[in-house]
Design an enzyme around this catalytic site. Structure first.
Site, PDB file in Angstrom:
ATOM      1  N   ASP A 225       0.842  -1.086  -0.019  1.00  0.00           N
ATOM      2  CA  ASP A 225       0.043   0.030   0.127  1.00  0.00           C
ATOM      3  C   ASP A 225       0.944   0.850   0.050  1.00  0.00           C
ATOM      4  O   ASP A 225       2.593   1.157  -0.391  1.00  0.00           O
ATOM      5  CB  ASP A 225      -0.678  -0.221   1.285  1.00  0.00           C
ATOM      6  CG  ASP A 225      -1.434   0.756   1.433  1.00  0.00           C
ATOM      7  OD1 ASP A 225      -2.382   1.570   0.418  1.00  0.00           O
ATOM      8  OD2 ASP A 225      -2.375   1.390   2.648  1.00  0.00           O
ATOM      9  N   GLU A 228       2.385   4.858  -3.688  1.00  0.00           N
ATOM     10  CA  GLU A 228       2.656   5.581  -5.846  1.00  0.00           C
ATOM     11  C   GLU A 228       4.064   6.744  -5.707  1.00  0.00           C
ATOM     12  O   GLU A 228       4.664   6.494  -6.516  1.00  0.00           O
ATOM     13  CB  GLU A 228       1.929   6.654  -5.014  1.00  0.00           C
ATOM     14  CG  GLU A 228      -0.079   6.205  -5.085  1.00  0.00           C
ATOM     15  CD  GLU A 228      -0.154   5.521  -4.165  1.00  0.00           C
ATOM     16  OE1 GLU A 228       0.263   5.543  -2.794  1.00  0.00           O
ATOM     17  OE2 GLU A 228      -0.857   4.376  -4.178  1.00  0.00           O
ATOM     18  N   ASP A 313      -9.024   3.335  -2.427  1.00  0.00           N
ATOM     19  CA  ASP A 313      -9.999   3.386  -1.323  1.00  0.00           C
ATOM     20  C   ASP A 313     -11.598   4.326  -2.007  1.00  0.00           C
ATOM     21  O   ASP A 313     -11.411   5.570  -2.171  1.00  0.00           O
ATOM     22  CB  ASP A 313      -9.456   4.996  -0.455  1.00  0.00           C
ATOM     23  CG  ASP A 313      -8.553   4.210   0.500  1.00  0.00           C
ATOM     24  OD1 ASP A 313      -7.919   3.439   1.010  1.00  0.00           O
ATOM     25  OD2 ASP A 313      -7.758   5.198   1.128  1.00  0.00           O
TER      26      ASP A 313
HETATM   27  O1  MIG Z   1      -4.042   6.192   4.310  1.00  0.00           O
HETATM   28  O2  MIG Z   1      -3.551   0.886   5.903  1.00  0.00           O
HETATM   29  O3  MIG Z   1      -5.972   2.184   0.901  1.00  0.00           O
HETATM   30  O4  MIG Z   1      -6.732  -0.170   1.780  1.00  0.00           O
HETATM   31  O5  MIG Z   1      -6.497   0.593   4.602  1.00  0.00           O
HETATM   32  C1  MIG Z   1      -4.598   4.821   4.496  1.00  0.00           C
HETATM   33  C2  MIG Z   1      -4.362   1.331   6.098  1.00  0.00           C
HETATM   34  C3  MIG Z   1      -3.932   3.942   4.354  1.00  0.00           C
HETATM   35  C4  MIG Z   1      -4.997   3.587   2.145  1.00  0.00           C
HETATM   36  C5  MIG Z   1      -5.346   1.636   1.198  1.00  0.00           C
HETATM   37  C6  MIG Z   1      -6.220   1.463   2.105  1.00  0.00           C
HETATM   38  C7  MIG Z   1      -6.055   0.410   4.451  1.00  0.00           C
HETATM   39  C8  MIG Z   1      -5.572   2.151   4.618  1.00  0.00           C
HETATM   40  N1  MIG Z   1      -4.149   2.886   3.351  1.00  0.00           N
END
Ligand code: MIG
Length: 594
Positions: A225, A228, A313
């Site tokens: 996650d 980017e 999200d």
């Molecule tokens: O700023 O890890 O898209 O699926 O639950 C949020 C917490 C960070 C974004 C992900 C989401 C995840 C969340 N992350």
């Protein structure tokens, strides 16, 4: 989150593809002013390559594009099952409890996904001893129940002189530096953090071997996650009005391109993909001959070689339920077959009705995961009581019944590049109406999915492509080449099967490990029908050495035939049957070509 600079232009079934291979910022203007002008702006001082495909059918274009950028190998079978996630299941007790709820309520599931709070202060490659005192036993106990554990791993490494991963990383010089040579730091979950330069092969290797931590704990898959990368202090690294890349000092940090150090924005879109590349390689090195499961949020053209993706999200809104169809179709046309969106929606509160509608669609997402944020109300299948739970159960059971079909679709993807979720025009290129439809899709060639996408509705109009279509749940058929009003009560599977198809369905199982003993029923639709059935061990790469079975199934004049395309895998016992015109009859599949 993803940047895949591929355009497919469809002109009455004749398609042209353009792929501008550069991981820098691109802006494509597709005649938005209706002035007949399209334009591409690329913000880079490096080179680029432009590939053009076609004119050809969309299938041929995607086939060629995925020869160039790669395809997804067969996922581990368990990854095709249902995944349950939440930001976050905070401790061992909760995780065990969630697994227990699934098993005791007999709702099929294969994976529990742990979000950031399993870690010690959000330090990647650690887990919190207070809340997960015996992580390894927890994973082992869940494995006894055929539950796999997937853990999240973010790229930011906490700046902490007492944290081995950080100090080692500094010593090995893996982190990105600014143009003036200082360590680049920004804030993410752990606070101030450093960021590995994943485009460097030695850095990927370093990151890969760190996954021994998870493999030793028995973790089955890794979820990447924030890659980017998302940065709390630089939420919008490049403004919308920027027409030229800023100088290196203002490109956050430098990265190693083949020709030398370049500013981050030159290769930004590779960051997440190369992170998942490292993760993928790590899992294979640590568990050779086990198919890895990696899920990534960010990616560039070719990410399908390393990871599955989810759409990031979304919100618990019907609009986002609806949008997931064209978005996932586009992922598939862009080479990324293994994709899904958070079932139930991520931000805000899901409702019972929305959850049911979302499962009705989500069981057809190639990647099928219920996920929800920290702030929303829980949305596990049972939270709204027995009636909603029973409807969710039936939908998820349907997912499991379809896994033999889904496996054959991944097999098809590997050989041809075809996605699982296809626009209607994929198979009906000359049908002008099919081309306009984006609230329905084909799941493989044989299944049409047309879910309810609005609150309070129990009927919708469904456009059926030419031919006859049979309701998946029984109860009628529809003549294609026309639109029909169809009723879909809550909990109904919104799918139709093409006349002429044979669909392999498993019995209801609680997880994919049970599939190996399940009976497979070849459900025949119509007077004359065809299908394929594929099987292998579901875990290893042995299929690449020929250890798999594939049959072509036909039903002609009420006579069922299975002919061997390939037979290289010995399964102890497989019970099969076919279902034709309401009559059920057991069969055994031949292991020799005739
Ligand atoms: O700023 O890890 O898209 O699926 O639950 C949020 C917490 C960070 C974004 C992900 C989401 C995840 C969340 N992350």
């Amino acid at each position: 989150y993803k940047a895949i600079p591929l355009l497919i232009v469809n002109d009455s079934g004749q398609c042209t593809g353009l792929f501008l291979d550069s991981p820098a910022c691109q802006r494509w203007g597709l005649d938005q002013d209706l002035s007949g002008v399209a334009s591409i702006e690329l913000l880079s001082r490096r080179g680029w390559q432009l590939y053009s495909f076609g004119p050809a059918t969309v299938a041929k274009i995607v086939e060629a594009y995925t020869v160039l950028t790669g395809r997804t190998k067969l996922p581990p079978l368990w990854a095709l099952g249902h995944h349950q996630c939440r930001w976050s299941y905070p401790d061992e007790k909760t995780v065990r409890n969630i697994a227990h709820e699934f098993r005791s309520r007999k709702i099929p599931s294969d994976a529990i996904v742990l979000d950031i709070d399993y870690m010690d202060g959000y330090r990647v490659f650690t887990c919190c001893r207070e809340r997960f005192p015996d992580f390894k036993s927890m994973v082992a106990d869940l494995a006894q129940e055929n539950f796999q554990v997937v853990t999240i791993v973010d790229p930011g490494v906490k700046k902490d002189p007492k944290y081995r991963v950080f100090t080692n990383g500094v010593k090995e010089d893996v982190f990105c530096k600014t143009a003036s040579g200082k360590l680049f730091l920004d804030k993410v979950w752990p606070g101030t953090a450093a960021f590995p330069d994943f485009v460097r092969e030695d850095v990927r290797q370093w990151w890969a071997q760190e996954h021994k931590f998870y493999v030793d704990l028995g973790v089955s898959g890794i979820w990447n996650d924030m890659n980017e990368p998302a940065l709390f202090n630089n939420q919008k690294p490049l403004g919308d009005d920027v027409r030229e890349l800023p100088n290196e000092q203002n490109q956050l940090f430098m990265q190693q391109a083949p020709e030398g150090l370049v500013g981050h924005f030159e290769v930004r879109n590779l960051y997440g993909m190369e992170m998942s590349h490292a993760t993928h390689d790590g899992l294979i090195e640590l568990r050779p001959n086990q198919r890895p499961f990696v899920l990534t949020r960010s990616g560039y053209a070719g990410v399908q070689r390393y990871a599955a993706v989810w759409l990031g999200d979304n919100i618990s809104w019907y609009e986002h339920l609806a949008k997931s169809i064209p978005m996932l179709i586009n992922m598939g046309l862009s080479g990324v077959a293994f994709c899904g969106a958070d079932i139930g929606g991520f931000w805000q509160d899901c409702s019972a009705e929305l959850l049911l509608r979302w499962y009705a669609l989500g069981i057809f997402y190639p990647f099928c995961r219920n996920h929800c944020s920290l702030y929303g109300r829980p949305q596990e299948p049972w939270v709204w009581g027995a009636d909603i739970e029973a409807k969710c159960r039936k939908l998820i059971e349907t997912r499991y019944r379809l896994i033999p079909y889904i496996q054959s679709l991944f097999w098809e993807h590997l050989r041809t590049g075809a996605p699982l979720m296809r626009p209607l025009s994929w198979h009906y290129p000359n049908d002008a109406i099919a081309t306009e439809i984006e609230d329905e899709f084909l799941f493989g060639k044989d299944i049409l999915v047309a879910p309810i996408l609005q609150r309070g509705k129990t009927m919708r109009s469904v456009y059926f492509p030419p031919g006859l279509w049979h309701s998946f749940e029984g109860g009628g058929h529809f003549q294609g080449g026309a639109t029909h009003w169809v009723s879909f009560p809550l909990g109904h599977v919104p799918a139709f099967v093409r006349d002429g198809a044979i669909v392999p369905l498993a019995d209801v199982v609680q997880n994919t490990a049970e599939l190996h003993n399940s009976q497979i029923t070849f459900v025949c639709y119509g007077e004359s029908a065809q299908g394929v059935y594929f099987e292998d061990d579901g875990i290893s790469f042995n299929y690449e050495q020929g250890q798999y079975n594939e049959w072509i199934l036909t039903m002609e004049n009420d006579k069922f035939t299975a002919s061997v395309v390939h037979h290289g895998y010995e399964l102890p016992s497989r019970k099969c049957a076919f279902l034709n015109k309401g009559k059920w009859c057991s069969v055994s599949l031949p292991d020799q070509r005739t």
